[in-house]
Design a protein around this motif. Structure first.
Motif, PDB file in Angstrom:
ATOM      1  N   UNK A 157      -3.956   2.997 -90.498  1.00  0.00           N
ATOM      2  CA  UNK A 157      -4.938   2.420 -89.818  1.00  0.00           C
ATOM      3  C   UNK A 157      -4.999   2.355 -88.243  1.00  0.00           C
ATOM      4  N   UNK A 158      -6.049   2.910 -87.557  1.00  0.00           N
ATOM      5  CA  UNK A 158      -6.111   2.647 -86.217  1.00  0.00           C
ATOM      6  C   UNK A 158      -7.348   1.759 -85.760  1.00  0.00           C
ATOM      7  N   UNK A 159      -6.959   0.966 -85.117  1.00  0.00           N
ATOM      8  CA  UNK A 159      -7.950  -0.403 -84.999  1.00  0.00           C
ATOM      9  C   UNK A 159      -8.275  -0.149 -83.533  1.00  0.00           C
ATOM     10  N   UNK A 160      -9.672  -0.690 -83.330  1.00  0.00           N
ATOM     11  CA  UNK A 160     -10.452  -0.887 -82.115  1.00  0.00           C
ATOM     12  C   UNK A 160     -10.511   0.543 -81.577  1.00  0.00           C
ATOM     13  N   UNK A 161     -11.004   1.456 -82.266  1.00  0.00           N
ATOM     14  CA  UNK A 161     -11.003   2.831 -81.880  1.00  0.00           C
ATOM     15  C   UNK A 161     -12.671   3.159 -82.049  1.00  0.00           C
ATOM     16  N   UNK A 162     -13.145   3.252 -80.892  1.00  0.00           N
ATOM     17  CA  UNK A 162     -14.702   3.561 -81.046  1.00  0.00           C
ATOM     18  C   UNK A 162     -14.779   5.009 -80.807  1.00  0.00           C
ATOM     19  N   UNK A 163     -15.817   5.702 -81.765  1.00  0.00           N
ATOM     20  CA  UNK A 163     -16.169   7.111 -81.751  1.00  0.00           C
ATOM     21  C   UNK A 163     -16.707   7.473 -80.504  1.00  0.00           C
ATOM     22  N   UNK A 164     -16.370   8.776 -80.004  1.00  0.00           N
ATOM     23  CA  UNK A 164     -16.989   9.203 -78.884  1.00  0.00           C
ATOM     24  C   UNK A 164     -18.115   9.818 -79.486  1.00  0.00           C
ATOM     25  N   UNK A 165     -19.427   9.176 -79.379  1.00  0.00           N
ATOM     26  CA  UNK A 165     -20.497   9.346 -80.098  1.00  0.00           C
ATOM     27  C   UNK A 165     -21.384  10.678 -79.284  1.00  0.00           C
ATOM     28  N   UNK A 166     -20.992  10.806 -77.991  1.00  0.00           N
ATOM     29  CA  UNK A 166     -21.543  11.867 -77.214  1.00  0.00           C
ATOM     30  C   UNK A 166     -21.026  13.233 -77.543  1.00  0.00           C
ATOM     31  N   UNK A 167     -19.485  13.379 -77.277  1.00  0.00           N
ATOM     32  CA  UNK A 167     -18.774  14.502 -77.558  1.00  0.00           C
ATOM     33  C   UNK A 167     -17.928  14.541 -78.466  1.00  0.00           C
ATOM     34  N   UNK A 168     -17.655  13.566 -79.195  1.00  0.00           N
ATOM     35  CA  UNK A 168     -16.593  13.338 -80.090  1.00  0.00           C
ATOM     36  C   UNK A 168     -16.381  14.164 -81.451  1.00  0.00           C
ATOM     37  N   UNK A 169     -17.464  14.445 -81.899  1.00  0.00           N
ATOM     38  CA  UNK A 169     -17.633  15.313 -83.223  1.00  0.00           C
ATOM     39  C   UNK A 169     -17.601  16.740 -82.932  1.00  0.00           C
ATOM     40  N   UNK A 175     -19.024  22.253 -90.971  1.00  0.00           N
ATOM     41  CA  UNK A 175     -18.282  21.336 -91.221  1.00  0.00           C
ATOM     42  C   UNK A 175     -17.777  20.603 -90.135  1.00  0.00           C
ATOM     43  N   UNK A 176     -17.507  19.202 -90.374  1.00  0.00           N
ATOM     44  CA  UNK A 176     -16.835  18.545 -89.330  1.00  0.00           C
ATOM     45  C   UNK A 176     -15.442  18.895 -89.268  1.00  0.00           C
ATOM     46  N   UNK A 177     -14.822  19.427 -88.132  1.00  0.00           N
ATOM     47  CA  UNK A 177     -13.603  19.868 -87.855  1.00  0.00           C
ATOM     48  C   UNK A 177     -12.490  18.629 -87.697  1.00  0.00           C
ATOM     49  N   UNK A 178     -13.116  17.817 -86.469  1.00  0.00           N
ATOM     50  CA  UNK A 178     -12.452  16.589 -85.913  1.00  0.00           C
ATOM     51  C   UNK A 178     -13.504  15.650 -85.611  1.00  0.00           C
ATOM     52  N   UNK A 179     -12.997  14.438 -85.315  1.00  0.00           N
ATOM     53  CA  UNK A 179     -13.697  13.455 -84.415  1.00  0.00           C
ATOM     54  C   UNK A 179     -12.666  12.774 -83.558  1.00  0.00           C
ATOM     55  N   UNK A 180     -13.055  12.574 -82.236  1.00  0.00           N
ATOM     56  CA  UNK A 180     -12.402  11.722 -81.040  1.00  0.00           C
ATOM     57  C   UNK A 180     -12.748  10.352 -80.995  1.00  0.00           C
ATOM     58  N   UNK A 192     -14.708  14.163 -94.268  1.00  0.00           N
ATOM     59  CA  UNK A 192     -14.785  12.801 -93.383  1.00  0.00           C
ATOM     60  C   UNK A 192     -15.830  11.926 -94.161  1.00  0.00           C
ATOM     61  N   UNK A 193     -15.688  10.522 -93.996  1.00  0.00           N
ATOM     62  CA  UNK A 193     -16.496   9.403 -94.720  1.00  0.00           C
ATOM     63  C   UNK A 193     -16.852   8.299 -93.556  1.00  0.00           C
ATOM     64  N   UNK A 194     -18.117   8.197 -93.438  1.00  0.00           N
ATOM     65  CA  UNK A 194     -18.699   7.279 -92.422  1.00  0.00           C
ATOM     66  C   UNK A 194     -19.012   6.269 -93.256  1.00  0.00           C
ATOM     67  N   UNK A 195     -18.284   5.142 -93.030  1.00  0.00           N
ATOM     68  CA  UNK A 195     -18.276   3.779 -93.615  1.00  0.00           C
ATOM     69  C   UNK A 195     -18.915   2.547 -92.720  1.00  0.00           C
ATOM     70  N   UNK A 196     -19.375   2.988 -91.897  1.00  0.00           N
ATOM     71  CA  UNK A 196     -19.828   1.986 -90.880  1.00  0.00           C
ATOM     72  C   UNK A 196     -21.237   1.367 -91.340  1.00  0.00           C
ATOM     73  N   UNK A 197     -21.456   0.034 -90.722  1.00  0.00           N
ATOM     74  CA  UNK A 197     -22.847  -0.321 -90.840  1.00  0.00           C
ATOM     75  C   UNK A 197     -23.844   0.333 -90.077  1.00  0.00           C
ATOM     76  N   UNK A 198     -23.670   0.891 -89.067  1.00  0.00           N
ATOM     77  CA  UNK A 198     -24.298   1.564 -88.119  1.00  0.00           C
ATOM     78  C   UNK A 198     -24.629   3.137 -88.389  1.00  0.00           C
ATOM     79  N   UNK A 199     -23.755   3.840 -88.974  1.00  0.00           N
ATOM     80  CA  UNK A 199     -23.972   5.104 -89.365  1.00  0.00           C
ATOM     81  C   UNK A 199     -23.765   6.011 -88.124  1.00  0.00           C
ATOM     82  N   UNK A 200     -22.699   5.851 -87.163  1.00  0.00           N
ATOM     83  CA  UNK A 200     -22.551   6.405 -86.020  1.00  0.00           C
ATOM     84  C   UNK A 200     -21.934   7.922 -86.028  1.00  0.00           C
ATOM     85  N   UNK A 201     -21.077   8.010 -87.117  1.00  0.00           N
ATOM     86  CA  UNK A 201     -20.551   9.379 -87.394  1.00  0.00           C
ATOM     87  C   UNK A 201     -21.542  10.200 -87.929  1.00  0.00           C
ATOM     88  N   UNK A 202     -22.323   9.681 -88.923  1.00  0.00           N
ATOM     89  CA  UNK A 202     -23.614  10.575 -89.423  1.00  0.00           C
ATOM     90  C   UNK A 202     -24.350  10.984 -88.357  1.00  0.00           C
TER      91      UNK A 202
END
Length: 558
Positions: A157-169, A175-180, A192-202
């Protein structure tokens, strides 16, 4: 410098470089991580998905925006919205079984004897001895169970890691290759599974979604869109209450929290969201009680409308102090003016992290201010105030956050638009659900969306809906996968493809755990079959889910 000394000097430099270069390489490597399944989120769905992925012998990494795992389950929502408990299976039921085991031990009862607690749950007994489940619990108990899942399954588990929503996918061939993340870490995965309440990765992956209420006409519904003067929970103004700062004087301006806008026609769409709040854990045990603190920003005028509610004769203040073990509560919104900060969350789903933090802080200040106001202002009815001051925040909960819940209740944010959209027709049993992967049973439940002035000149709330589902209903596999042309290796078990009003039933913590497990099962099968998630053999998926103890339909052999 002598030749011998030069040779020694060169040798030392070379030796140091041999040390430095590998270290530098290692430091770079630590920024990149790889697993079969990458889960973004720290919710209960994220944890159950990770456990199931491990049980199916897949490597998995949880990338959590939060420090504390479990979402609302471990952040105050301990009076579980069970609905029909018989449809809760798999790891979700295992979670509630572990709650049961915790409270079977004497050390689970610090501030209260077990026999003093009673057995009141939400539509079901709190402690079910026959099924060895318990549906009501303290926040720290839920978090401990989540952390036990992590330890027992050796989850990374990596905690307090916020997705780079602009350039991180990074995507390739759909296919998604990586997220940063914003810290610079990069996570490579196969699914990949987006399990957030906000749907940021999606959203960052370019998947279609909706924010706000659809019109009834969009999916042929009845309870979607604007629902002015529809009152189904009692969270409305039953009396004629003046909305102006100076009663009767429109020129004085509206009281805090009342919108200058009027709702559209009933059944029409808007971009507004049902209200958020914090589910507070309170206690009336003096040794464990912390007095309600004055918030960072406090203005008594923000609560003038509440005074008018009390003056109208309303006395239901304590009706949602739902009891948890050890003389604690899960305190939720109740009545026309309460903990829901109505109308102050509309921009949350699409907001920057900084703006979201501001919205969360505004909600915290509002809710702390509400408690402080009721506990101290002389205009509060004396009997209610005296009783309120026997309560306070629980000293042994949320210890590293000033005894305040970690997670705001994001009742609804983005919702994916997939090939199949769950609507009220499925929830109310009017339409069959294809390829079921789990079940729900709770009512169509939306909190208020806006507070406005009626044409007659009085304050009113709008958006509160509660329509009972006649029987448990299934949730479709195609509601947790995007359209194939948008993304072929992403599953979305929280911000699922659903209308606003159907999501009002689906958005329950037991259901999120169920869907998290089902998503991980599908992800594992996609990897094994080298297929897109949309191409997973449903019969194989169904067989696996039934073996896991999931309930899939009213006809399920489980």
């Amino acid at each position: 410098m002598k030749k011998k000394n030069v040779s020694i000097f060169i040798a030392l430099i070379f030796f140091q470089l041999q040390i430095i270069i590998p270290r530098s390489h290692a430091q770079t490597a630590k920024k990149q991580f790889k697993a079969d399944i990458i889960i973004y989120g720290g919710t209960s769905a994220a944890v159950t998905a990770a456990v199931q992925a491990t049980r199916m012998h897949k490597t998995v990494i949880i990338v959590s925006p939060d420090q504390h795992l479990g979402g609302l389950s471990s952040s105050g929502l301990g009076f579980t919205d069970t609905g029909n408990k018989e449809v809760i299976g798999g790891l979700s039921r295992e979670f509630y079984h572990r709650v049961y085991l915790h409270y079977q031990e004497n050390n689970g009862w610090k501030w209260q004897k077990k026999e003093q607690y009673g057995n009141m749950g939400q539509g079901t007994p709190a402690i079910d001895g026959k099924d060895r489940t318990m549906w009501i619990f303290e926040p720290h108990v839920a978090e401990k169970i989540m952390e036990d899942f992590v330890k027992e399954n050796h989850l990374q588990v990596f905690r307090k890691e916020l997705l780079n929503r602009k350039h991180g996918v990074v995507k390739k061939s759909g296919n998604i290759v990586s997220i940063s993340t914003l810290s610079g870490k990069k996570f490579n995965g196969r699914v990949f599974i987006d399990a957030t309440y906000e749907g940021d990765l999606m959203a960052a992956a370019g998947v279609s979604y909706h924010v706000g209420r659809e019109a009834n006409a969009t999916y042929g519904e009845t309870w979607n869109g604007v629902q002015a003067l529809v009152f189904q929970h009692g969270h409305h103004f039953a009396s004629k209450i003046d909305p102006y700062k100076i009663p009767g004087d429109k020129t004085s301006g509206l009281l805090a929290g009342i919108s200058t806008e009027t709702p559209g026609a009933n059944g029409t769409a808007d971009k507004k969201l049902q209200a958020y709040c914090f589910r507070m854990c309170l206690t009336n045990v003096p040794e464990n009680r912390v007095a309600f603190p004055k918030p960072d920003r406090y203005n008594p005028l923000d609560y003038e409308l509440l005074v008018r509610v009390f003056n109208s004769g309303w006395k239901e203040l304590f009706n949602k102090y739902d009891p948890l073990p050890n003389h604690k509560t899960d305190t939720n919104n109740h009545g026309p003016f309460s903990t829901d900060f109505i109308g102050m969350n509309y921009d949350y789903p699409e907001a920057s992290y900084q703006r979201r933090a501001e919205i969360v802080k505004d909600h915290e200040n509002y809710q702390k201010g509400l408690l402080y106001f009721m506990a101290n202002d002389s205009r509060i009815p004396k009997g209610l105030q005296e009783k309120l001051n026997t309560w306070g925040l629980a000293k042994d909960e949320f210890k590293d956050n000033g005894n305040w819940p970690y997670q705001i209740y994001v009742r609804e944010a983005r919702r994916m638009i997939g090939n199949f959209v769950m609507t009220e027709k499925e929830v109310l049993g009017q339409k069959e659900v294809p390829k079921p992967i789990g079940m729900g049973s709770y009512s169509l439940d939306s909190h208020n969306v806006q507070r406005y002035v009626t044409p007659e000149g009085y304050v009113q709330n709008e958006g509160d809906i509660g329509v009972k589902a006649p029987k448990p209903y299934s949730i479709a596999y195609d509601a947790i996968v995007p359209k194939a042309f948008e993304c072929k290796n992403l599953l979305v078990p929280v911000c699922i493809s659903s209308s606003h009003i159907a999501y009002g039933s689906i958005r329950m913590e037991p259901v999120f755990m169920i869907l998290g497990q089902s998503a991980a099962t599908a992800a594992s099968l996609a990897i094994d079959g080298k297929k897109a998630v949309q191409q997973v053999d449903y019969n194989q998926l169904k067989l696996n889910l039934l073996k896991q103890g999931q309930r899939l339909s009213v006809f399920s052999p489980n």
